[in-house]
Design a protein around this motif. Structure first.
Motif, short mmCIF file in Angstrom:
data_model
loop_
_atom_site.label_atom_id
_atom_site.label_comp_id
_atom_site.label_asym_id
_atom_site.label_seq_id
_atom_site.Cartn_x
_atom_site.Cartn_y
_atom_site.Cartn_z
N GLU A 1 0.66 -1.00 0.22
CA GLU A 1 0.08 -0.46 -0.06
C GLU A 1 0.73 1.36 0.06
O GLU A 1 0.44 2.67 -0.57
CB GLU A 1 -0.65 0.11 1.54
CG GLU A 1 -1.44 -1.19 1.34
CD GLU A 1 -1.45 -1.94 1.74
OE1 GLU A 1 -0.22 -2.70 2.09
OE2 GLU A 1 -1.74 -3.67 0.63
N GLU A 2 2.06 1.05 0.57
CA GLU A 2 3.15 2.45 0.72
C GLU A 2 3.85 2.52 -0.93
O GLU A 2 3.20 3.65 -0.71
CB GLU A 2 4.15 2.36 1.82
CG GLU A 2 3.57 2.16 3.64
CD GLU A 2 4.90 1.98 3.76
OE1 GLU A 2 5.42 3.03 4.99
OE2 GLU A 2 5.21 0.77 3.81
N ILE A 3 3.78 2.06 -0.60
CA ILE A 3 4.14 1.98 -2.73
C ILE A 3 3.20 2.60 -3.47
O ILE A 3 3.99 3.51 -4.31
CB ILE A 3 5.33 0.53 -3.14
CG1 ILE A 3 6.61 -0.29 -2.02
CG2 ILE A 3 5.25 0.41 -4.44
CD1 ILE A 3 6.21 -1.19 -2.57
N GLU A 4 1.99 1.76 -3.58
CA GLU A 4 1.22 2.73 -4.34
C GLU A 4 0.65 3.96 -3.90
O GLU A 4 0.59 4.62 -4.75
CB GLU A 4 -0.06 2.03 -4.49
CG GLU A 4 0.01 -0.15 -4.88
CD GLU A 4 0.39 0.36 -6.36
OE1 GLU A 4 -0.12 0.74 -6.89
OE2 GLU A 4 1.53 -1.35 -6.81
N GLN A 5 0.66 4.17 -2.86
CA GLN A 5 0.25 5.73 -2.48
C GLN A 5 1.52 6.55 -2.97
O GLN A 5 1.50 7.73 -3.22
CB GLN A 5 0.14 5.33 -1.01
CG GLN A 5 -1.07 4.70 -0.69
CD GLN A 5 -0.92 4.28 1.26
OE1 GLN A 5 -0.06 4.45 1.86
NE2 GLN A 5 -2.36 4.09 1.92
N ARG A 6 2.75 6.13 -2.75
CA ARG A 6 3.88 6.92 -3.04
C ARG A 6 3.68 7.35 -4.90
O ARG A 6 3.95 8.23 -5.04
CB ARG A 6 5.36 6.23 -1.51
CG ARG A 6 6.38 7.42 -2.41
CD ARG A 6 6.26 8.60 -1.98
NE ARG A 6 5.89 8.51 -0.44
CZ ARG A 6 6.82 8.82 0.18
NH1 ARG A 6 8.09 8.83 0.48
NH2 ARG A 6 6.38 8.71 1.46
N ILE A 7 3.79 6.39 -5.29
CA ILE A 7 3.19 6.12 -6.24
C ILE A 7 2.05 7.53 -7.34
O ILE A 7 2.59 7.94 -8.08
CB ILE A 7 3.52 4.58 -7.82
CG1 ILE A 7 4.10 3.96 -7.62
CG2 ILE A 7 2.67 5.06 -8.72
CD1 ILE A 7 3.93 2.26 -7.69
N ALA A 8 1.26 7.34 -6.63
CA ALA A 8 0.26 8.12 -6.69
C ALA A 8 0.71 9.52 -6.08
O ALA A 8 0.34 10.80 -6.94
CB ALA A 8 -1.17 7.89 -6.10
N LYS A 9 1.55 9.46 -5.22
CA LYS A 9 1.74 10.92 -4.99
C LYS A 9 2.56 12.04 -5.75
O LYS A 9 2.79 12.47 -6.57
CB LYS A 9 2.38 10.48 -2.96
CG LYS A 9 2.73 12.07 -2.70
CD LYS A 9 3.04 12.03 -1.24
CE LYS A 9 3.92 13.18 -0.91
NZ LYS A 9 5.24 13.02 -1.19
N LEU A 10 3.75 10.43 -6.26
CA LEU A 10 4.75 11.27 -6.90
C LEU A 10 3.64 11.53 -7.98
O LEU A 10 4.78 13.00 -9.17
CB LEU A 10 5.69 10.26 -7.10
CG LEU A 10 6.75 9.74 -6.13
CD1 LEU A 10 7.79 8.24 -6.34
CD2 LEU A 10 7.91 11.09 -5.44
N SER A 11 2.96 10.92 -8.62
CA SER A 11 2.65 10.84 -10.13
C SER A 11 2.36 12.27 -9.74
O SER A 11 1.57 13.03 -10.77
CB SER A 11 1.64 10.49 -10.44
OG SER A 11 0.96 9.40 -11.43
N GLN A 12 1.03 12.53 -9.06
CA GLN A 12 0.64 14.12 -9.02
C GLN A 12 1.12 14.60 -8.72
O GLN A 12 0.75 16.03 -9.85
CB GLN A 12 -0.17 13.61 -7.83
CG GLN A 12 -1.79 13.11 -7.49
CD GLN A 12 -2.79 12.93 -6.53
OE1 GLN A 12 -1.45 14.15 -5.57
NE2 GLN A 12 -4.19 13.54 -6.42
#
Lengths: 122, 102, 205
Positions: B88-99
């Motif tokens: 979950e941390e990885i997916e959240q961080r991907i979403a954040k960096l993507s934004q």
């Protein structure tokens, strides 16, 4: 005997040491080698669902010990964080025709490093 | 394990892809995957555990991935299995960096 | 878990996410990553192996030590390192041609030759080198005569292999340093021969 790791962040200095010195894979055992140069051996027929460095293409094939490399820790168990299980490693020479059949060249040979736990006597 | 990694003698893999004047890494992410993996060797994971982790990639994925994609798979598998990072941390961080990029 | 078929930019983003998390949690140090990348991009490479080969060509005693115990002889030159801790050197002769592969992953003597080229890591090389070495060598422009023995070394354990190529004729007057410049990476894996200066060669990698 599970293998524990330090779980510490690798520093630049540690990385330099690892780059320059690597990982010593030699081990110690009191047992003598099971095989000597020139002995015929058979690669075990085994299909573990876990990690092994015994490729399928040599399983059940007969080869000859070309060199006794000495004692090394055993990747098959280390890969599962089990015992280091030190044992002898041998270079085993197989005729390509014994592995692949008559289509292979009679002048082709395969040399592969196998551990005591990978080998049976013939 | 009898995985796709054990490929000695397999047929159908085509010609040898020989590249002239190849660079050490083909992209920044390859270099980072390599270096992150190297930085976990011994301290976090025995090298053989990392080799085994890449072999555990599903066969279809293994056979359609590049070398450093398999390293990335192994790294991600081990850091999540050993609870260093959660999926979950990885997916959240991907979403954040993507934004942040847009 | 990551799946393949992702675009390069998706993968790059995923890698940046993992890097930032691991750094934030103190599991990796960004300075260490830079040092590792720098070492393999700029310091470690086939020039190390070429030094070993050139020394073996000019010194009969060194060559004997190298073939008898590669690990110790390479350590004499201070060239050991990660993934080259336990070395075996095999000699090409007019009668025997050696070829190194790792069918299970892509084991390779990193400290001696640097990180392996794409072709060495390819499924094609890993699958074919053991079953049809002569056809594989033809793709590199090497025709090995039928009467020459081919030894394929599948480096599946912790020992790493280096091929000692044949010294080309016409190089008798060359210095050790000049000889080292002739030695290519592929020649030390067994997919090329070493050619004298100005001789045409099909593969220069």
């Amino acid at each position: 005997m599970a293998i524990e790791t330090s779980n510490e962040c690798m520093s630049v200095a540690q990385a330099e040491i690892l780059l320059q010195s690597g990982v010593n894979c030699r081990g110690v055992t009191n047992a003598p080698p099971k095989f000597q140069v020139g002995d015929m051996v058979k690669a075990k027929v085994m299909h573990p669902v876990t990690y092994t460095r015994l490729p399928r293409y040599v399983r059940g094939k007969v080869g000859t010990i070309a060199k006794v490399h000495g004692v090394y820790v055993f990747p098959d168990t280390i890969g599962q964080r089990l015992d280091t299980k030190p044992q002898y490693v041998y270079n085993v020479r197989f005729a390509a025709q014994d592995i692949w059949g008559p289509d292979a060249s009679p002048k082709d040979f395969l040399h592969i490093d196998l551990f005591d736990d990978h080998l049976d006597t013939v | 394990m009898n995985g796709p990694h054990d490929m000695g003698g397999m047929h159908g893999m085509g010609p040898i892809p020989i590249e002239a004047d190849e660079s050490v890494f083909h992209s920044q992410w390859e270099a980072k995957v390599f270096a992150m993996s190297f930085a976990t060797f011994c301290n976090y994971f025995p090298v053989d555990e990392t080799r085994h982790a890449s072999e555990r990639m599903p066969p279809g994925d293994y056979l359609t991935s590049s070398y450093y994609e398999r390293w990335l798979y192994a790294l991600e598998l081990l850091i999540t299995e050993h609870n260093l990072v959660t999926p979950e941390e990885i997916e959240q961080r991907i979403a954040k960096l993507s934004q942040e990029e847009y | 878990m990551p799946h393949s078929h992702h675009s390069e930019s998706d993968i790059a983003l995923r890698v940046r996410a993992i890097e930032s998390l691991l750094a934030e949690k103190g599991i990796i140090d960004p300075a260490t990553l830079d040092a590792i990348i720098d070492a393999y991009e700029h310091r470690i490479g086939p020039h190390n192996g070429a030094r070993i080969v050139a020394k073996a060509w000019v010194s009969y005693d060194y060559k004997q030590r190298l073939l008898a115990d590669g690990t110790s002889a390479i350590a004499e030159l201070g060239l050991t390192g990660f993934s080259s801790e336990h070395m075996v050197v095999v000699e090409n002769t007019p009668q025997v041609h050696n070829l190194v592969v790792c069918t299970l992953c892509s084991c390779y003597p990193w400290a001696i030759l640097g990180l392996p080229p794409t072709w060495y890591k390819s499924f094609a090389y890993r699958s074919r080198a053991v079953i049809e070495p002569r056809k594989v060598l033809q793709e590199f422009g090497l025709d090995i005569p039928d009467e020459v023995e081919i030894r394929v070394w599948d480096s599946n354990a912790d020992l790493r292999y280096l091929v000692l190529p044949e010294r080309p004729s016409g190089t008798e007057d060359m210095s050790e340093e000049a000889l080292a410049d002739l030695v290519t990476r592929n020649a030390m894996i067994g997919t090329a021969k070493v050619y004298p200066p100005r001789s045409p060669s099909t593969i220069t990698a």
